[in-house]
Scaffold this motif. Sequence first.
Motif, short mmCIF file in Angstrom:
data_model
loop_
_atom_site.label_atom_id
_atom_site.label_comp_id
_atom_site.label_asym_id
_atom_site.label_seq_id
_atom_site.Cartn_x
_atom_site.Cartn_y
_atom_site.Cartn_z
N HIS A 114 1.25 -1.22 -0.13
CA HIS A 114 -0.20 -0.16 -0.03
C HIS A 114 0.64 1.76 0.06
CE1 HIS A 114 0.81 -0.87 4.04
NE2 HIS A 114 0.76 0.42 4.47
N MET A 115 2.40 1.18 -0.28
CA MET A 115 3.10 2.62 -0.79
C MET A 115 3.68 2.17 -0.94
SD MET A 115 4.17 2.59 3.96
CE MET A 115 4.36 0.96 4.51
N THR A 116 4.82 3.65 -1.94
CA THR A 116 5.01 3.77 -3.06
C THR A 116 6.23 4.01 -2.32
OG1 THR A 116 5.20 6.21 -2.17
CG2 THR A 116 3.65 4.93 -4.22
N ASP A 117 8.26 3.02 -3.06
CA ASP A 117 8.89 3.40 -2.42
C ASP A 117 9.62 4.10 -3.55
OD1 ASP A 117 8.20 1.22 -0.80
OD2 ASP A 117 9.77 0.05 -1.83
N LEU A 118 11.21 5.10 -2.94
CA LEU A 118 11.46 5.92 -3.44
C LEU A 118 13.15 5.63 -2.99
CD1 LEU A 118 12.08 8.33 -5.76
CD2 LEU A 118 11.58 10.09 -4.33
N ALA A 128 3.00 7.49 1.51
CA ALA A 128 1.75 7.59 0.60
C ALA A 128 2.77 8.77 -0.89
CB ALA A 128 1.55 9.11 1.52
N ALA A 129 1.88 8.73 -1.76
CA ALA A 129 2.69 9.52 -2.77
C ALA A 129 3.58 10.49 -3.25
CB ALA A 129 2.07 8.35 -4.18
N ALA A 130 2.71 11.39 -2.39
CA ALA A 130 2.71 12.94 -2.24
C ALA A 130 4.12 13.11 -2.31
CB ALA A 130 1.43 13.27 -1.24
N ALA A 131 5.12 13.07 -0.79
CA ALA A 131 5.66 13.34 -0.68
C ALA A 131 7.01 12.87 -1.48
CB ALA A 131 6.38 13.05 0.49
N PRO A 189 -3.76 13.27 4.56
CA PRO A 189 -4.39 15.06 4.99
C PRO A 189 -4.00 15.28 3.13
CG PRO A 189 -2.28 15.22 5.57
CD PRO A 189 -2.79 13.91 5.76
N VAL A 190 -5.49 16.34 2.72
CA VAL A 190 -4.83 16.68 1.45
C VAL A 190 -3.60 17.41 1.42
CG1 VAL A 190 -6.15 18.02 -0.54
CG2 VAL A 190 -7.05 17.06 1.00
N PRO A 191 -3.18 16.22 0.31
CA PRO A 191 -1.52 17.04 -0.34
C PRO A 191 -1.72 18.78 -0.72
CG PRO A 191 -2.01 15.16 -1.44
CD PRO A 191 -2.95 15.64 -0.05
N GLU A 196 2.62 20.38 -13.28
CA GLU A 196 2.13 20.28 -14.93
C GLU A 196 3.25 19.19 -15.26
OE1 GLU A 196 3.51 23.91 -16.36
OE2 GLU A 196 1.67 25.32 -16.66
N TRP A 197 3.79 18.90 -14.35
CA TRP A 197 5.02 17.87 -14.92
C TRP A 197 4.35 16.51 -14.35
CZ3 TRP A 197 6.59 15.08 -10.90
CH2 TRP A 197 7.61 13.51 -11.07
N LEU A 198 3.24 17.19 -13.28
CA LEU A 198 3.03 15.52 -12.66
C LEU A 198 1.20 15.08 -13.60
CD1 LEU A 198 2.30 13.65 -9.70
CD2 LEU A 198 1.11 15.70 -9.00
N SER A 199 1.49 13.42 -13.14
CA SER A 199 0.76 13.07 -13.96
C SER A 199 -1.35 12.89 -13.57
CB SER A 199 0.78 11.60 -14.47
OG SER A 199 1.03 11.09 -13.36
N LEU A 200 -2.28 12.78 -14.11
CA LEU A 200 -2.82 12.62 -13.76
C LEU A 200 -3.20 11.82 -12.64
CD1 LEU A 200 -5.84 14.61 -13.36
CD2 LEU A 200 -6.96 12.84 -15.58
N ARG A 201 -3.08 11.53 -13.22
CA ARG A 201 -3.41 9.69 -12.20
C ARG A 201 -2.65 10.09 -10.59
NH1 ARG A 201 -0.58 4.81 -11.36
NH2 ARG A 201 1.30 5.34 -13.18
N ARG A 202 -0.89 10.19 -10.92
CA ARG A 202 -1.03 10.18 -9.33
C ARG A 202 -0.78 11.43 -9.04
NH1 ARG A 202 5.00 8.94 -11.66
NH2 ARG A 202 5.77 10.15 -9.91
N GLY A 203 -1.83 12.69 -9.19
CA GLY A 203 -2.03 13.27 -8.67
C GLY A 203 -3.31 14.19 -7.89
#
Length: 445
Positions: A57-61, A119-122, A253-255, A268-275
């Motif tokens: 359920h989390m993203t990795d960077l 989560a993906a936002a950061a 919370p809402v990013p 403008e860089w961020l895709s709709l799916r990820r935003g």
Amino acid sequence: MSATTLQDALDDADSTVDLLRDLGLARFTDLPDEFTHWIEEQRAWAESVAFADQSYHMTDLRIDGTDAIDLYSDYAVNNFRQFDVGQAKQLVVANPDGYLIGDAILFREAEDSFLSVGAAAAHNWLLYQAERGEYDVETEYQPRPVGTGEDPNNFRYQVQGPDAVAVMEEAIDGDIPDLGFFRFEEVTVDGTEMFLLRHGMAGEAGFEFWGDWNDADDVRESILDAGEEYGIRRLGSKSYQSANTVLGWLPLPVPAIYSGEEMADFREWLSLRRGLISIGGSYDSDDIEDYYVTPIEVGYDHIVDFDHDFVGKEALEAEIDDPDRKKVTLVWDDEDVVDVFASLFREGETKKFMNMPAPRSSACHYDEVKADGDVVGVSKWMSYIYNHREMLSLALVDTEYAEPGTEVTLTWGEADGTRNKSVERHEKTEITATVAKAPYKQDRR
């Protein structure tokens, strides 16, 4: 929708709040809701030992390179002057106005090698800065694998509860390393290498451990075998999500990315799916910034370090000594909660159904909190906790109402005009709640 970037979608929408409000609740994990019963799974973290699978359920960077620490220092509120190999930190990033974009757990695996999980936002924000800035780094991003049919890069497991240490003593080859909190080392389980982090959730002792996905099944079964005599239970998605209310961590919370000219290039860089992320609950404002939070009010004030320059520093300096809101726990009135269920057995309109133990119908939940008829905050993440026999929620309230014992009311239901298909027709109702400290439970980690 023809938009491909987040900014395209915002330009096409009547309002940002309208765009996000009725998206509903996306799939949380590929794990089942329950392995046994969510009540018994909740009891395990308080009475014996619970096993949680955090692989989906989390993203990795991953960021590697000589400029990695400079990148984190420029965009995180944290102090990195002492950050050892084998140490983890709560990574917190803010927008230029000091609002929280997101957080993650950052692991320093080697001198110039870092892995963050959350989560993906950061991660979206840091990836953008790594690509657009002049940093000598390499990045590798893993989206949430949930629902994709793809395997995660790593397994990520956790054991917690009074018997967690005993279970790991039996499972690990040799002795458990003498680890300080949020420190990790490499260990082996039946010859399989993995990292072991001293951690804990829901106020109980515990460990988090991760390694190559190809070893996931073998490691999981070894831990479950070691925990059998202690009554170990696997946490399904229901029980796992409910732990946050006693832990005091406020997820999703809402990013703070949907407004501000300084964030326009990022959108403008961020895709709709990820935003996109969904908003729900009774709180209703036309201004998306009313849904933003700050690192200070959600409890990260002890993490903020003003001895380095970072995005959002000036705004947080102005807030640190006099925040408008504070994170608290709300203890919901038992009779008011029971009346929500009782409405199902009466004629007329029913109250919004409480899906136990975590009755959410959106990723970012906001219920309005009132005192003396005025809105004084928002209730965010709620769960019924069997170990306390109470419905609890984490909330942000004006500081003058943050004293434990203060009585407030929260509005249970969705905002007028909602079209969220995951919510049935209902009438809103007020629930009395009492302010308590957050974390709610005594910390025994």
